[in-house]
Design an enzyme around this catalytic site. Structure first.
Site, mmCIF file in Angstrom:
data_model
loop_
_atom_site.group_PDB
_atom_site.id
_atom_site.type_symbol
_atom_site.label_atom_id
_atom_site.label_comp_id
_atom_site.label_asym_id
_atom_site.label_seq_id
_atom_site.Cartn_x
_atom_site.Cartn_y
_atom_site.Cartn_z
ATOM 1 N N TYR A 140 -4.410 50.506 27.854
ATOM 2 C CA TYR A 140 -5.206 51.274 26.894
ATOM 3 C C TYR A 140 -5.370 50.629 25.520
ATOM 4 O O TYR A 140 -6.157 51.114 24.711
ATOM 5 C CB TYR A 140 -4.643 52.689 26.773
ATOM 6 N N PHE B 237 1.346 64.948 28.782
ATOM 7 C CA PHE B 237 0.195 65.713 29.262
ATOM 8 C C PHE B 237 -0.714 64.815 30.080
ATOM 9 O O PHE B 237 -0.568 63.613 30.076
ATOM 10 C CB PHE B 237 -0.571 66.339 28.085
#
Length: 402
Positions: free
Chosen positions: A126, A402
């Protein structure tokens, strides 16, 4: 076949759950995933279909949730939390991930989020999309058989303990209130919606052939959730410890060290946890694992930099900051606040967008990133000021995945 990127319809979700089950070893199942969907804004998800029309296969997916992140200065920001990102093994190396991220980032920017966040399944993915590791997960394992608290540690008197052993499901309201106090004062804290409290407490129950039952230690200013390891019956794992005072933190650890049937207690915490210094032998709290936690992408540089607080002790200074693929800005910091505006002036500090994400919460130092040439400046005094200004006086922590 034609590959198309679009928002999912209800008919796509069974295929998305199949892709999730094949991609995530910790997939929580369609029922729990459906509860998480309540956190996804309208138009907050994308899929890639191989084919067109009914019955086309879902080969890629990504979404973001509407979260609230605490940043230095006890400021809470709307944050887009990327999750459920997967590409089918049959369609790798075709640019699907880049296309999905680009589309979600466009939607996130259009919705006005100053920052986006995620937890990375792999550390090398990322950064290229502008995300930098902004918190650190730090596992400590304590050999409690030999642990003794330092005479200076809080709560060393002969009075009764302020900690109670309770069942987690019976004290949800108290946990929620303590967590809410904690997350509002800690950089990296996240508001925990009710559906995630439902899931957390459901996971405290024993699972046949799986995890053992969790127990809780409750203090007026903190709590700890723990369970005995699935295979190592002499190891207790603390799944969550939240304390809003130093006294509560120490009191909870006194109770955990009192688990006489255990040999070791482990917890995933943060690098500045004072636990080792509570003990007469700091070596008994060993670092057994360390990894990046929350990753941040600064979506709107001026909005994000003006939102957070800065160290007052630094005094006032100005510089010109260039963020690759993000713009060039005149940055003025003083009296704990910042003013950030676009400029054409020559840059004095240069960095990529992911580096700014790593700096933002204060967990990583500008000087460390400069030593790796990820941040570049010729002014050593400016670097020291930047170091001091971005530092957080409250240790940065990781709220939940999450």
């Amino acid at each position: 076949m034609t590959v198309t990127l679009c928002s999912p319809t209800e008919d796509d979700w069974p295929g998305m759950f199949l892709l999730a089950a094949a991609s995530f070893t910790d997939f929580i199942g369609p029922e729990s995933a459906t509860a998480w969907r309540t956190l996804v804004p309208t138009d907050g998800a994308v899929v890639v279909r191989d084919g067109a029309g009914p019955g086309s296969e879902v080969v890629g997916m990504a979404l973001y949730m509407d979260l609230r992140l605490t940043v230095p200065g006890e400021v809470v920001l709307p944050t887009a939390g990327l999750s459920f990102v997967a590409v089918a093994p049959t369609h790798r190396r075709r640019g699907l991930l880049r296309a999905m991220c680009a589309e979600l980032h466009r939607r996130i920017a259009d919705s006005g989020y100053p920052v986006a966040a995620l937890h990375a399944s792999e550390g090398g993915i990322y950064g290229r999309f502008g995300y930098g590791p902004a918190t650190t997960l730090h596992e400590l394992t304590v050999d409690r058989r030999f642990a003794r608290f330092h005479a200076d540690a809080p709560g060393g008197g002969l009075g009764g303990s302020s900690v109670r052993l309770v069942r987690p499901t019976e004290h949800r309201g108290e946990f929620e209130a303590i967590y809410e106090r904690w997350r509002q004062q800690v950089p990296g804290g996240l508001l925990r919606p009710q559906v995630l409290w439902d899931e957390l407490l459901a996971e405290c129950k024993a699972a046949p052939g799986g995890d053992r039952e969790s127990f809780a230690l409750l203090h007026p200013d903190g709590y700890a959730l723990y369970r005995v390891d699935r295979t190592d019956l002499k190891l207790a794992r603390v799944s969550e410890l939240r304390a809003v005072t130093a006294d509560a933190h120490c009191a909870l650890w006194r109770a955990l060290i009192g688990l006489d049937s255990m040999e070791r207690i482990s917890i995933i915490t943060h690098p500045q946890d004072p636990l080792p210094h509570l003990l007469t032998d700091t070596r008994l709290a060993r670092t057994t694992w360390r990894q990046d936690g929350l990753w941040l992408r600064i979506m709107n540089v001026p909005a994000a930099l003006e939102a957070r607080g800065y160290a007052h002790e630094v005094g006032e200074f100005s510089t010109v900051l260039e963020v690759s693929d993000g713009g060039r800005f005149a940055l003025k910091i003083g009296d704990g606040r910042a003013r950030c505006t676009p400029t054409d002036a020559a840059a004095e500090i240069e960095m990529d967008r992911d580096v700014l994400g790593s700096l933002y919460l204060g967990a990583h130092r500008a000087s460390t990133l400069a030593a790796a040439n990820r941040l570049r400046t010729k002014d050593s005094q400016l670097l020291r000021r930047l170091d001091a200004a971005f530092a957080s006086d409250v240790p940065v922590q990781t709220a939940f995945e999450f």
